[in-house]
Design an enzyme around this catalytic site. Structure first.
Site, PDB file in Angstrom:
ATOM      1  N   LYS A 136      12.172  51.133  -5.898  1.00 48.80           N
ATOM      2  CA  LYS A 136      12.876  51.001  -4.618  1.00 48.80           C
ATOM      3  C   LYS A 136      12.241  51.948  -3.625  1.00 48.80           C
ATOM      4  O   LYS A 136      11.712  52.991  -3.999  1.00 48.80           O
ATOM      5  CB  LYS A 136      14.349  51.381  -4.786  1.00 48.80           C
ATOM      6  CG  LYS A 136      15.244  50.815  -3.706  1.00 48.80           C
ATOM      7  CD  LYS A 136      15.509  49.348  -3.991  1.00 48.80           C
ATOM      8  CE  LYS A 136      16.649  48.773  -3.205  1.00 48.80           C
ATOM      9  NZ  LYS A 136      17.156  47.567  -3.871  1.00 48.80           N
TER      10      LYS A 136
HETATM   11  N1  GLU Z   1      16.552  44.305  -2.405  1.00 51.62           N
HETATM   12  C1  GLU Z   1      16.968  43.276  -3.301  1.00 51.62           C
HETATM   13  C2  GLU Z   1      17.742  43.860  -4.466  1.00 51.62           C
HETATM   14  O1  GLU Z   1      18.283  44.929  -4.354  1.00 51.62           O
HETATM   15  C3  GLU Z   1      15.825  42.379  -3.734  1.00 51.62           C
HETATM   16  C4  GLU Z   1      14.726  43.063  -4.453  1.00 51.62           C
HETATM   17  C5  GLU Z   1      13.502  42.181  -4.675  1.00 51.62           C
HETATM   18  O2  GLU Z   1      13.522  41.015  -4.353  1.00 51.62           O
HETATM   19  O3  GLU Z   1      12.518  42.731  -5.175  1.00 51.62           O
HETATM   20  O4  GLU Z   1      17.895  43.263  -5.490  1.00 51.62           O
END
Ligand code: GLU
Length: 452
Positions: A136
């Site tokens: 993240k």
């Molecule tokens: N931000 C989204 C999540 O928290 C999607 C992450 C992604 O598609 O890599 O799942």
């Protein structure tokens, strides 16, 4: 130092905020009154690990992120000043595949928060069984204070600062809070520019959630909301009821909340109340709010407040609305000891990441309110991200029906695994979801062993 020479951070430091001042104690501690988000993830993993007798080394490995990148980078503002911004990328675990997870822009972004969000991605990908690990990223910024051009320069400079720490086979960002397809297009373009010309063709898979015309997948934008609805449908079937007969409330009307509501509208469910950072609104009658018209209003004004098709209400009254389902689709720490006691619903379907605190969870359990936990309920986004990444690798373009159907199949399998685990080990659904994910990771460590 990481393999490619970027300094890693061992402990949270105190980065400068975008206006150059020192951040507040709350911001340093990870936001508001809930200081230790990553500790909460560790506690959640421990609970599940205990329940299934997980191999101790797996718990040990997952209790620390593999790599933490922190960058402070300058951005030229429209008025000629230069501001420093702080950004992070935490790569939690990649035993199942490349690090995967969004990048968020928010003033409360902190290393602790990004760590927690990265760990949740590890659990999420393992649970739904797609070949990705967890990562993240985030920049500590209120994007509404930047012009479009400043936002673009900031995004590009952040990507430049991350350098080779991201890549299609290594770490693949995506949209998250306050980032979208446009942000992803800037990231691909910037990343490509850092490669030698003859290698730029392979840049496309460096992020997912791109505009469809620039290598994105159909169905990605609505995917998280679609997944939330698919799972509510599975839960409803288990309760022997139909989605058309359900009423619900939504917190947050961004990408996840608005898409879930628009899809639920098509299925006949009634939206009774909505709350976001700008205020809370409730429907005049049990016929509910029109999610499509509300989405237009939010697009124009930036929030639900002032929506002509509803009446204003208080945050407390919003939480206390009598409905079948509550969908938190905003930020962390919203379902607390206090708000969980207000809820008058049968199900909490977690569209956001980490919306429920440990204390809130205990109240939900005590009050027998069912939970579709975030790592399952919002996994639709990363699943369709996986489809996008596959399409980028193969050069194929799937159609909407194919995307929806494959998403549904993956979610159905994950739902069944969690249900089975919950029954076998007498666990609640959050613990069961973690248990399924941890078993999957344990299996791979068992097969591969630990170097050297
Ligand atoms: N931000 C989204 C999540 O928290 C999607 C992450 C992604 O598609 O890599 O799942």
């Amino acid at each position: 130092m990481t393999a490619n020479g970027t300094a890693t951070i061992d402990a949270p430091r105190a980065p400068l905020t975008s206006n150059g001042s020192a951040p507040s104690a709350a911001a340093r501690a990870g936001g508001g009154e809930h200081p230790k988000l990553f500790q909460r993830v560790r506690d959640q993993m421990d609970r599940a690990a205990e329940a299934i007798g997980l191999a101790p080394e797996v718990r040990t490995i997952l209790s620390s992120p593999a790599c933490e990148i922190g960058v402070n980078f300058p951005v030229k503002m429209d008025d000629g000043r230069v501001e420093m911004f702080s950004g992070y990328r935490v790569q939690h675990n990649n035993v199942l595949g490349p690090f995967k997870g969004g990048i968020r822009y928010h003033p409360d972004v902190s290393l602790d928060e990004v760590r927690a969000l990265a760990a949740w991605m590890t659990i999420k990908c393992a649970l739904v069984d797609i070949p990705f690990g967890g990562g993240k990223g985030g920049v500590q910024v209120d994007p509404s204070t930047l012009s479009r051009r400043e936002l673009e320069r900031m995004t590009r400079r952040f990507v430049y600062a991350l350098g080779a720490n991201i890549g299609p086979g290594y770490d693949v960002p995506a949209p998250d809070v306050n980032t979208d397809a446009r942000t992803m297009a800037w990231i691909v373009d910037t990343y490509a520019a850092t490669l030698p010309p003859q290698e730029r063709f392979r840049a496309l898979g460096v992020v997912t959630g791109k505009p469809v015309s620039a290598g994105g997948s159909v169905g990605r934008e609505k995917a998280t909301g679609q997944g939330v609805v698919d799972l509510i449908e599975m839960w409803a079937a288990d309760q022997r009821c139909k989605v058309a007969d359900l009423s619900y409330t939504v917190q947050g009307f961004g990408k996840v909340g608005s898409w879930a509501a628009r899809i639920l509208k098509d299925k006949g469910a009634k939206l009774l109340a909505v709350q976001d950072a700008t205020g809370a609104i409730k429907a005049y009658t049990s016929a509910g709010l029109d999610a499509d018209v509300l989405a237009e209003h939010v697009k124009k004004t930036g929030g639900v407040a002032g929506f002509a098709g509803a009446q204003a209400t208080s945050r407390e009254a919003f939480f206390a609305t009598q409905a079948d389902v509550f969908i938190p689709a905003a930020l962390e720490n919203q379902v607390t000891d206090e708000t969980a006691r207000l809820l008058q619903v049968r199900l909490v379907a977690e569209g956001a990441n980490g919306p429920t605190t440990t204390e809130g969870d205990a109240v939900l359990r005590e009050r027998h309110i069912a939970v579709l936990p975030d790592v399952l309920c919002n996994a639709g986004g990363v699943i369709v991200s996986y489809f996008e990444w596959l399409q980028n690798r193969s050069g194929a373009a799937w159609n909407a029906a194919e995307v929806d159907q494959r998403l549904r199949e993956i979610l159905e399998r994950a739902y069944a695994r969690v249900k089975q685990m919950a029954a076998d080990k007498s666990l609640d659904w959050r613990d069961a979801a973690y248990a399924v994910a941890l078993r999957r990771i344990e299996q791979v460590y068992g097969e591969r062993g630990i170097f050297p």
